[in-house]
Write a protein that holds these residues in place. Structure first.
Motif: not given
Length: 112
Positions: A34, A31-32, A10, A57-59
């Motif tokens: 996981k 989009t956020e 992120p 968490p990833k983007v």
């Protein structure tokens, strides 16, 4: 045309966005999400209790680009998202058969 989907950390989003804008990419979807891969999550301590965080968490960044722009876009994403650490992310490239701008009914490259 190709669709590029990049899963990145992120805090690297603004760097990637600036690089893509710099090469002429005009639009993107973010989009956020996981997930986990080889990184496998980590443990955290909260009020004296240890918790395992499996999904990190990833983007997810999505862009559709003409064939001739794919390599420049990939290079921009890789250079901006790379930290050299595990969990930097993945990029997926797939073919797009058709693109249509709803408002004007433009098709193909003009719709991107």
């Amino acid at each position: 045309m190709k669709k590029i989907e990049a899963l990145i950390k992120p805090f690297k989003l603004s760097d990637v966005k600036e690089k893509l804008i710099g090469i002429g990419i005009q639009g993107m979807t973010v989009t956020e999400v996981k997930g986990f891969g080889r990184q496998k999550g980590h443990t955290e301590l909260y009020r004296g209790t240890e918790y395992t965080i499996d999904f990190l968490p990833k983007v997810k960044l999505e862009v559709v680009v003409p064939e001739e722009t794919v390599e420049k876009a990939l290079d921009a994403i890789i250079s901006a998202a790379n930290t050299g650490q595990i969990g930097d992310g993945k990029i997926f490239v797939s073919s797009i058969e058709e693109t249509i701008r709803i408002r004007t009914k433009e098709r193909g490259k003009e719709a991107v």
